[in-house]
Design an enzyme around this catalytic site. Structure first.
Site, PDB file in Angstrom:
ATOM      1  N   GLU A 155     -27.117  51.046 -74.853  1.00  0.00           N
ATOM      2  CA  GLU A 155     -27.092  52.139 -75.835  1.00  0.00           C
ATOM      3  C   GLU A 155     -26.403  53.388 -75.275  1.00  0.00           C
ATOM      4  O   GLU A 155     -26.891  54.510 -75.418  1.00  0.00           O
ATOM      5  CB  GLU A 155     -28.514  52.472 -76.290  1.00  0.00           C
ATOM      6  CG  GLU A 155     -29.192  51.329 -77.021  1.00  0.00           C
ATOM      7  CD  GLU A 155     -30.602  51.645 -77.465  1.00  0.00           C
ATOM      8  OE1 GLU A 155     -30.993  51.187 -78.551  1.00  0.00           O
ATOM      9  OE2 GLU A 155     -31.311  52.344 -76.731  1.00  0.00           O
ATOM     10  N   GLU A 174     -31.460  44.328 -81.013  1.00  0.00           N
ATOM     11  CA  GLU A 174     -32.834  44.829 -80.897  1.00  0.00           C
ATOM     12  C   GLU A 174     -33.407  44.953 -82.303  1.00  0.00           C
ATOM     13  O   GLU A 174     -33.333  46.004 -82.936  1.00  0.00           O
ATOM     14  CB  GLU A 174     -32.890  46.180 -80.167  1.00  0.00           C
ATOM     15  CG  GLU A 174     -32.633  46.099 -78.681  1.00  0.00           C
ATOM     16  CD  GLU A 174     -32.947  47.411 -77.949  1.00  0.00           C
ATOM     17  OE1 GLU A 174     -33.516  48.324 -78.577  1.00  0.00           O
ATOM     18  OE2 GLU A 174     -32.622  47.512 -76.749  1.00  0.00           O
TER      19      GLU A 174
END
Length: 712
Positions: free
Chosen positions: A230, A313
């Site tokens: 991320e 995710e």
């Protein structure tokens, strides 16, 4: 593809007929031409595969033809799909972290993941677990990554490996070793800082060759390796990301799929993806968001034909901090959100499939608007996942998700195992074995650091636990006012009178990172006063702009407006996962067999403040038979705040006065037949009866629970 095979077969028949009609004079010419044709037929086998960044339409069809012909072991991306050994493949995976599960339970948890319907496991690799000190490598026990990966392969589970070097994961410092924070000049983490990159190269130079034999193309289970994590939510240093890709390619080769994960917005994808380096860009987003517009956006950051929709995710629950209500999400809501992805051939990785436990001191923390808005994570990492912290699967969320996965799985789902039996071993009686200050006598004075000003934990070579700061100041009528502008994370303050033979140490109060206030120090001495400040590291920030999270006293200490100088710092690191600290009072306390450690104490704690002082308490319980060794929970209702060790294993932190976690999970592999020794370091107020209950179920109802769930 069938049409391509028929074409190949039809061209060989005229050549054979011609060969029968040729004279002996042309035999050599025939064999020469036949050799050329054979050579040309095999050239495609050895030709390099197109990269993720280039995919012409006619190459794609030729590529599928090759896949059918050569039948090699291969995992790849083409036609906006994943392909496994020449067949389309839908990833239905889940995060399950080996470092949050006792190794004895790895297989059990993986089998439960298979019963949920998963065909792949995604796991982080925390650098700090494997290199807790510079050059000291740990790949055994709970850190035995290779054994975990081989177990995945044995159970026919593919692996998506999140190699970092930054992982986030609600793990201390996002997986970075804390000793990185001690380096001067300070490193710029997650950047192209040459000093930082040199250390990353050293770590990956150890890690990646270790996992390379377990890549799918080499016969192992690893089909994808993630670069960073991320990053678009943190920075935009493209040189850093490109350097990581180059390093990964050097160490892992060109065949393995490298991928990034970023939030499903244009801004994060612009900053966090790597274009032109054959890196696949995956996305994550809030459960319940419409996934398909995000997947369309994802396509813009991948090469044409190289963007299979993947939510790397898919959140099955959420994390919880101390002082919040336990996070819960509805089972049917979660399952229906997953169905919207799988029903259109999208792929998803459940975060988490099984959360596990933040054993030891490795829990992470988050911050809000500034670094003082500090929120440490619970010891439990249950995450409200379908496979609960203890491995239980008899719950609505497991059933709902399994039902959805069963509709899209290419193979029948395995049967669901029953929950593991738990046991309550009853009341465990404790007794005080030593006050923390008693152990000052046992410290090697060579390990006491002296400095004009306080220094951080990391600067004295301590990464976890507690650091005691001691200084002296002149007594003053009416007392003094103590101010510490920056303390990470929680300081207990005491004073004593060195000139008095029985002066003792008296508790004054606490200063906390999130509610920093001045303390009044009473005047109890005739001349000088000794000031003791015990600072607890409650877990480093793992996400966001305040990642560089040193611990201890990080500012001058002010007494009545003037800076207090000349400090002595004494480490109390205690014991963390896979660490053998230089000084381990826990072992000494436990071996004392419930007697006082020192017959003579130079520092006696003031008995009037006994309920407010850090002290060790020891207890024991007996398990008579091997088949009676089962999972249990320790209930800390009535206790204050502290750390618990079971048979010298650091289970983690308890803090029922803050909540919501009342009970700590104690897995059976930590227990044993016969005597089991439990040692507590209680920082504030022990249970009046000095009893901990061993029970057979979790409890997340402690504390005021006034804070709402903290969303990132």
């Amino acid at each position: 593809m069938i049409h391509s095979r028929k074409q190949t077969e039809s061209t060989s028949k005229p050549a054979t007929a011609m060969a029968r009609n040729r004279s002996r004079k042309t035999t050599l010419i025939f064999f020469f031409l036949l050799s050329v044709m054979a050579f040309c037929a095999f050239v495609p086998v050895f030709a390099p595969l197109p990269s993720l960044s280039s995919n012409p339409h006619h190459h794609r069809h030729l590529h599928h033809h090759r896949r059918d012909q050569i039948n090699t072991r291969k995992f790849e991306i083409d036609d906006d799909m994943f392909w496994k050994d020449g067949k389309p493949f839908q990833i239905i995976g889940g995060d399950l972290h080996y470092f949050r599960i006792p190794p004895e339970y790895w297989e059990d948890r993986l089998l439960r993941a298979k019963a949920l319907g998963l065909n792949a496991i995604q796991t982080y690799v925390p650098w700090n677990l494997h290199e807790p000190n510079p050059g000291k490598l740990v790949f055994g026990g709970i850190a035995d990554l290779e054994s975990f990966l081989k177990l995945c392969q044995k159970l026919d589970l593919l692996v998506l490996l999140r190699a970092g070097p930054y992982i986030c994961g609600e793990w201390d410092l996002g997986g970075f070793p804390a000793w990185l924070l001690a380096i001067e000049p300070a490193l710029r983490l997650r950047s192209s800082d040459p000093a930082y990159l040199q250390l990353v190269e050293g770590w990956w130079g150890i890690l990646l060759p270790k996992v390379a034999p377990l890549l799918y193309g080499n016969g192992g289970p690893i089909v994808m390796v993630q670069i960073e994590n991320e990053y678009g939510s943190y920075g935009d240093d493209k040189a850093y990301l490109h350097h990581l890709v180059m390093l990964a390619r050097q160490l892992l080769g060109e065949e393995i799929i490298l991928y990034t994960t970023d939030g499903g917005s244009r801004n994060t994808l612009e900053k966090g993806t790597v274009r032109g380096d054959s890196v696949f860009s995956a996305v994550d987003f809030s459960t319940g968001d419409d996934p398909w517009p995000i997947f369309e956006l994802q396509r813009e950051f991948n090469a044409p034909g190289k963007s299979p929709p993947l939510s790397s995710e898919f959140y099955t629950g959420w994390l919880t901090h101390w002082g919040e209500k336990i996070a819960k999400t509805d089972a049917d809501f979660t399952a229906n959100a997953l169905k919207r992805i799988l029903s259109r051939n999208g792929s998803a990785v459940l975060y988490m499939a099984h959360g596990g436990t933040n054993f030891g001191f490795y829990n992470g923390a988050n911050t809000g608007q500034d670094e003082s808005d500090y929120k440490p994570d619970l010891t439990s990492y249950d995450y409200d996942a379908p496979i609960r912290e203890s491995g239980d699967v008899d719950n609505a969320k497991f059933r709902a998700i399994r039902r959805v996965i069963g509709q899209y799985s290419s193979t029948p789902l395995p049967s669901v195992p029953s929950n593991k039996e738990k046991a309550g071993f009853g009341s465990i009686q404790f007794e005080n074995t030593a006050f923390l200050f008693d152990l000052l006598d046992m410290r090697d004075m060579a390990n006491v650091i002296k400095s004009e000003n306080p220094v951080s934990m990391e600067s004295v070579g301590q990464m976890f636990g507690f650091l005691l700061y001691v200084a002296e100041y002149a007594s003053k009528n009416g007392g003094s006012r103590l101010v510490i502008p920056k303390v990470h994370d929680r300081a207990l303050v005491f004073i004593s009178c060195p000139s008095k033979a029985n002066g003792g140490v008296s508790y004054v109060g606490r200063i906390e990172r999130w509610s920093n206030q001045a303390l009044h120090l009473p005047n109890k001495c005739v001349s000088n006063i000794s000031l003791f400040i015990l600072v607890e590291n409650m877990g480093r920030v793992n996400y966001g702009q305040y990642l560089f999270d040193r611990k201890g006293i990080l500012s001058p200490v002010y007494l009545d407006g003037s800076i207090l100088h000349w400090w002595k710092m004494t480490s109390f690191p205690l014991q963390n996962l896979n660490e053998d600290p230089k000084f381990n009072p826990i072992i000494q306390v436990a071996s004392s067999r419930f007697t006082k450690i020192a017959a003579r104490k130079k520092l006696e704690y003031n008995s009037g403040d006994a309920s407010k002082g850090p002290a060790f308490y020891a207890g024991r319980f007996i398990i008579n038979k091997t088949n009676e060794v089962k999972d249990t929970y320790f209930s800390f209702r009535g206790w204050g705040k502290g750390i618990v060790f079971v048979n010298e294993f650091n289970i983690g932190r308890y803090w029922p006065t803050s909540g919501p976690q009342c009970n700590l999970y104690v897995p059976a592999p930590i227990l044993r037949q016969g005597e089991n020794v439990v040692v507590l370091l209680e920082l504030e107020s022990p249970n009046p009866e000095l009893v901990v209950e061993s029970v057979d179920q979790p409890d997340f109802s402690c504390g005021s629970n006034t804070a709402s769930v903290h969303q990132l």
